[in-house]
Design a protein around this motif. Structure first.
Motif, PDB file in Angstrom:
ATOM      1  N   ALA A   1       0.835  -1.207   0.000  1.00 22.72           N
ATOM      2  CA  ALA A   1       0.000   0.000   0.000  1.00 22.72           C
ATOM      3  C   ALA A   1       0.866   1.253   0.000  1.00 22.72           C
ATOM      4  N   LEU A   2       2.003   1.192   0.663  1.00 23.13           N
ATOM      5  CA  LEU A   2       2.921   2.331   0.682  1.00 23.13           C
ATOM      6  C   LEU A   2       3.524   2.547  -0.695  1.00 23.13           C
ATOM      7  N   MET A   3       3.818   1.476  -1.426  1.00 22.00           N
ATOM      8  CA  MET A   3       4.348   1.630  -2.778  1.00 22.00           C
ATOM      9  C   MET A   3       3.330   2.318  -3.674  1.00 22.00           C
ATOM     10  N   VAL A   4       2.052   1.973  -3.529  1.00 19.93           N
ATOM     11  CA  VAL A   4       1.011   2.623  -4.315  1.00 19.93           C
ATOM     12  C   VAL A   4       0.977   4.123  -4.007  1.00 19.93           C
ATOM     13  N   GLU A   5       1.043   4.475  -2.725  1.00 15.55           N
ATOM     14  CA  GLU A   5       1.006   5.888  -2.361  1.00 15.55           C
ATOM     15  C   GLU A   5       2.251   6.619  -2.867  1.00 15.55           C
ATOM     16  N   HIS A   6       3.411   5.981  -2.762  1.00 18.98           N
ATOM     17  CA  HIS A   6       4.631   6.623  -3.242  1.00 18.98           C
ATOM     18  C   HIS A   6       4.611   6.786  -4.766  1.00 18.98           C
ATOM     19  N   ALA A   7       4.050   5.813  -5.467  1.00 20.35           N
ATOM     20  CA  ALA A   7       3.919   5.949  -6.920  1.00 20.35           C
ATOM     21  C   ALA A   7       2.997   7.127  -7.254  1.00 20.35           C
ATOM     22  N   GLN A   8       1.923   7.271  -6.498  1.00 24.86           N
ATOM     23  CA  GLN A   8       1.025   8.386  -6.732  1.00 24.86           C
ATOM     24  C   GLN A   8       1.734   9.722  -6.511  1.00 24.86           C
ATOM     25  N   VAL A   9       2.556   9.791  -5.471  1.00 22.28           N
ATOM     26  CA  VAL A   9       3.303  11.011  -5.192  1.00 22.28           C
ATOM     27  C   VAL A   9       4.245  11.344  -6.348  1.00 22.28           C
ATOM     28  N   LEU A  10       5.014  10.341  -6.800  1.00 22.80           N
ATOM     29  CA  LEU A  10       5.994  10.595  -7.869  1.00 22.80           C
ATOM     30  C   LEU A  10       5.317  10.912  -9.192  1.00 22.80           C
ATOM     31  N   PHE A  11       4.235  10.191  -9.512  1.00 25.41           N
ATOM     32  CA  PHE A  11       3.528  10.470 -10.762  1.00 25.41           C
ATOM     33  C   PHE A  11       2.899  11.858 -10.711  1.00 25.41           C
ATOM     34  N   ALA A  12       2.387  12.253  -9.531  1.00 22.69           N
ATOM     35  CA  ALA A  12       1.831  13.600  -9.379  1.00 22.69           C
ATOM     36  C   ALA A  12       2.913  14.652  -9.565  1.00 22.69           C
ATOM     37  N   GLN A  13       4.101  14.370  -9.040  1.00 26.26           N
ATOM     38  CA  GLN A  13       5.230  15.294  -9.192  1.00 26.26           C
ATOM     39  C   GLN A  13       5.587  15.478 -10.665  1.00 26.26           C
TER      40      GLN A  13
ATOM     41  N   GLU B   1      -2.562   2.343 -12.900  1.00 27.67           N
ATOM     42  CA  GLU B   1      -3.457   1.186 -12.730  1.00 27.67           C
ATOM     43  C   GLU B   1      -2.663  -0.096 -12.524  1.00 27.67           C
ATOM     44  N   THR B   2      -1.654  -0.320 -13.343  1.00 28.81           N
ATOM     45  CA  THR B   2      -0.918  -1.579 -13.230  1.00 28.81           C
ATOM     46  C   THR B   2      -0.033  -1.612 -11.990  1.00 28.81           C
ATOM     47  N   VAL B   3       0.386  -0.439 -11.490  1.00 27.66           N
ATOM     48  CA  VAL B   3       1.083  -0.401 -10.198  1.00 27.66           C
ATOM     49  C   VAL B   3       0.131  -0.837  -9.087  1.00 27.66           C
ATOM     50  N   VAL B   4      -1.056  -0.246  -9.077  1.00 29.37           N
ATOM     51  CA  VAL B   4      -2.047  -0.564  -8.044  1.00 29.37           C
ATOM     52  C   VAL B   4      -2.413  -2.038  -8.086  1.00 29.37           C
ATOM     53  N   GLU B   5      -2.734  -2.543  -9.282  1.00 25.39           N
ATOM     54  CA  GLU B   5      -3.240  -3.907  -9.391  1.00 25.39           C
ATOM     55  C   GLU B   5      -2.142  -4.944  -9.150  1.00 25.39           C
ATOM     56  N   THR B   6      -0.913  -4.628  -9.524  1.00 25.35           N
ATOM     57  CA  THR B   6       0.190  -5.530  -9.199  1.00 25.35           C
ATOM     58  C   THR B   6       0.389  -5.594  -7.690  1.00 25.35           C
ATOM     59  N   CYS B   7       0.397  -4.435  -7.045  1.00 25.80           N
ATOM     60  CA  CYS B   7       0.613  -4.403  -5.595  1.00 25.80           C
ATOM     61  C   CYS B   7      -0.502  -5.120  -4.840  1.00 25.80           C
ATOM     62  N   ARG B   8      -1.733  -4.987  -5.298  1.00 25.85           N
ATOM     63  CA  ARG B   8      -2.840  -5.690  -4.651  1.00 25.85           C
ATOM     64  C   ARG B   8      -2.637  -7.209  -4.720  1.00 25.85           C
ATOM     65  N   ARG B   9      -2.206  -7.707  -5.849  1.00 24.84           N
ATOM     66  CA  ARG B   9      -2.049  -9.150  -6.008  1.00 24.84           C
ATOM     67  C   ARG B   9      -0.834  -9.679  -5.237  1.00 24.84           C
ATOM     68  N   LEU B  10       0.236  -8.911  -5.194  1.00 24.11           N
ATOM     69  CA  LEU B  10       1.381  -9.331  -4.398  1.00 24.11           C
ATOM     70  C   LEU B  10       1.024  -9.379  -2.918  1.00 24.11           C
TER      71      LEU B  10
ATOM     72  N   TRP C   1     -12.410  -9.440  -3.092  1.00 20.38           N
ATOM     73  CA  TRP C   1     -12.813  -8.040  -2.975  1.00 20.38           C
ATOM     74  C   TRP C   1     -14.087  -7.701  -3.742  1.00 20.38           C
ATOM     75  N   ASN C   2     -15.061  -8.636  -3.758  1.00 17.76           N
ATOM     76  CA  ASN C   2     -16.320  -8.316  -4.429  1.00 17.76           C
ATOM     77  C   ASN C   2     -17.322  -7.641  -3.501  1.00 17.76           C
ATOM     78  N   HIS C   3     -17.228  -7.900  -2.192  1.00 15.28           N
ATOM     79  CA  HIS C   3     -18.118  -7.254  -1.227  1.00 15.28           C
ATOM     80  C   HIS C   3     -17.336  -6.470  -0.163  1.00 15.28           C
ATOM     81  N   THR C   4     -16.136  -6.912   0.126  1.00 16.96           N
ATOM     82  CA  THR C   4     -15.330  -6.271   1.165  1.00 16.96           C
ATOM     83  C   THR C   4     -14.548  -5.100   0.578  1.00 16.96           C
ATOM     84  N   PRO C   5     -14.598  -3.924   1.185  1.00 11.51           N
ATOM     85  CA  PRO C   5     -13.815  -2.789   0.671  1.00 11.51           C
ATOM     86  C   PRO C   5     -12.319  -3.069   0.782  1.00 11.51           C
ATOM     87  N   ASP C   6     -11.601  -2.744  -0.259  1.00  9.28           N
ATOM     88  CA  ASP C   6     -10.147  -2.876  -0.256  1.00  9.28           C
ATOM     89  C   ASP C   6      -9.555  -1.533   0.172  1.00  9.28           C
TER      90      ASP C   6
END
Length: 430
Positions: free
Chosen positions: A93-105, A143-152, A253-258
């Motif tokens: 989850a931290l990698m996803v947030e850090h990717a968002q920070v860098l992509f936003a930058q 998207e692929t950063v998020v979805e890869t991290c979720r599966r790992l 994750w069909n009913h439970t919030p991720d």
């Protein structure tokens, strides 16, 4: 695949929409300043290469004259992200947030929040690009950063849930060969990438306990686990003959919030596709009784049964090391609480060319072993050695053809480019 997904989701949703022990609903992310997080990001991992690769890919995507994204550019971003991902093991989850920070930058945003998360996830700058092999849209970089991290993260949760049982677990499919490149989320026009795993068990008697333990994995649909639990009994009684695999698709994750996803992303489900192999079935698939993969030693073909919970209309598309295809029909019959599908473990065609089958391709060419209580790593290494020996033999027989291990995989076009290079460099020297 889309039909199979919809059928499974319909069955499960009809059974029940309730989930026991659901996680609390995620809270919206408050707006944060990019500058406040940059020091943390850069001290956690070296983001220089991912940042530069993302900037390059965005620059190309923003050019209105560009009709497609060069594979090597997207591949460079995937390789750069793969290199730093070990810094976030257990902290996806931290990698996803850090990717968002860098992509936003890179994109010039001063702040980031859930709205920017959604904007980067569906990034319209990439909406006109497709994978070149079908009408499927390419996943956006974020998207692929998020979805890869979720599966790992979820693969590790499965490992932890099964800890202590006599088994080994292997990460396969796009979560292995397409990390940060071709792992995608759910969209209205296409299904999300599965999380593919192979779990080798000492014997089938342990499968009931496996199902019981999986009930505690965060995000897993209890109805699909209950279905798995119900199928273990007929498998053990009727189909466990040392030549039959046991496969099941579990809904995540069909009913439970991720909590890795914002409230704006309503559809977050995907399938966890698990192939359970008893140790004798693994030996059968890896042709362990023979030192060579030749007609004289093993015969021209070998067939395995797969006890599945779903059917599929797809063909068994096997390929040679030259990439020549041999699509074959999959014989399927009804079975107790499921279906039995017959597919070839391997096939040697009339040109004496070897074609790995479905299960061999899952275990080739780059299996990632998550845990190994049964010590299957050595068996996989022996099998790879036999495949390399077979490849050398065919190169000697047909010296003017380009023969590569990667060309024998029907999903080769979806591999991250650096994975293809890694595979074929190894096979050239093997």
């Amino acid at each position: 695949m889309m039909t199979e997904w919809k059928a499974l989701m319909t069955i499960l949703n009809d059974m029940s929409a309730a989930v026991e022990g659901a996680s609390p609903a995620p809270r919206p992310m408050r707006r944060k300043h990019v500058s406040d997080r940059l020091t943390e990001v850069r001290s956690t991992a070296d983001w220089d290469r991912p940042e530069a690769a993302y900037g390059q890919i965005v620059h190309i995507a923003e050019d209105p004259e560009t009709c497609h994204l060069p594979v090597d550019v997207g591949g460079r971003l995937a390789e750069a992200l793969s290199e730093i991902s070990p810094n976030y093991r257990g902290r996806e989850a931290l990698m996803v947030e850090h990717a968002q920070v860098l992509f936003a930058q890179v994109d010039g945003h001063e702040t980031f929040d859930d709205t920017l998360f959604e904007s980067l996830y569906v990034d319209e700058r990439f909406s006109r690009f497709h994978d070149g092999r079908s009408a499927r849209r390419l996943p956006t970089p974020f998207e692929t950063v998020v979805e890869t991290c979720r599966r790992l993260r979820d693969a590790r949760a499965v490992r932890d849930a099964l800890s202590g049982l006599p088994m080994s677990g292997i990460l396969a499919g796009s979560a292995s060969y397409g990390q940060f490149y071709n792992v995608r989320g759910w969209h209205s026009t296409q299904d999300a990438s599965d999380l593919d795993m192979v779990v080798v068990v000492d014997n089938a008697d342990v499968l009931a306990e496996v199902a019981d333990r999986l009930r505690g994995v965060a995000g897993i649909d209890r109805n699909s686990v209950d279905n798995l639990r119900q199928r273990t009994n007929p498998f053990c009684r009727l189909y466990d003959d040392d030549q039959t695999a046991f496969s099941h698709k579990l809904v995540m994750w069909n009913h439970t919030p991720d909590l890795m996803m914002p409230l704006t992303r309503r559809q977050t489900s995907y399938l966890l596709s698990v192939h359970f192999l008893t140790r004798p079935v693994l030996d059968f698939v890896l042709v362990s009784a023979s030192a060579k993969l030749t007609r004289d030693a093993t015969g021209a073909k070998r067939t395995v049964r797969d006890y599945r919970d779903t059917t599929t209309g797809r063909k068994d598309h096997q390929r040679t090391f030259a990439g020549r295809g041999h699509p074959m029909g999959l014989e399927t019959e009804d079975a107790a609480a499921g279906h039995l599908r017959h597919s070839r473990i391997y096939f040697i065609d009339d040109r004496d060319a070897y074609c790995p089958g479905l299960l061999q391709n899952i275990l080739l060419p780059r299996p990632e072993i998550l845990w190994d209580d049964l010590q299957v790593r050595d068996e996989l290494a022996k099998f790879r050695s036999k495949v390399m020996s077979r490849l050398r033999y065919e190169r000697h027989q047909r010296p003017h053809e380009l023969l590569q291990l990667s060309l024998s995989h029907p999903r080769r076009d979806y591999f991250a480019p650096h994975i293809v290079r890694e595979i074929d460099t190894d096979s050239s020297s093997g």
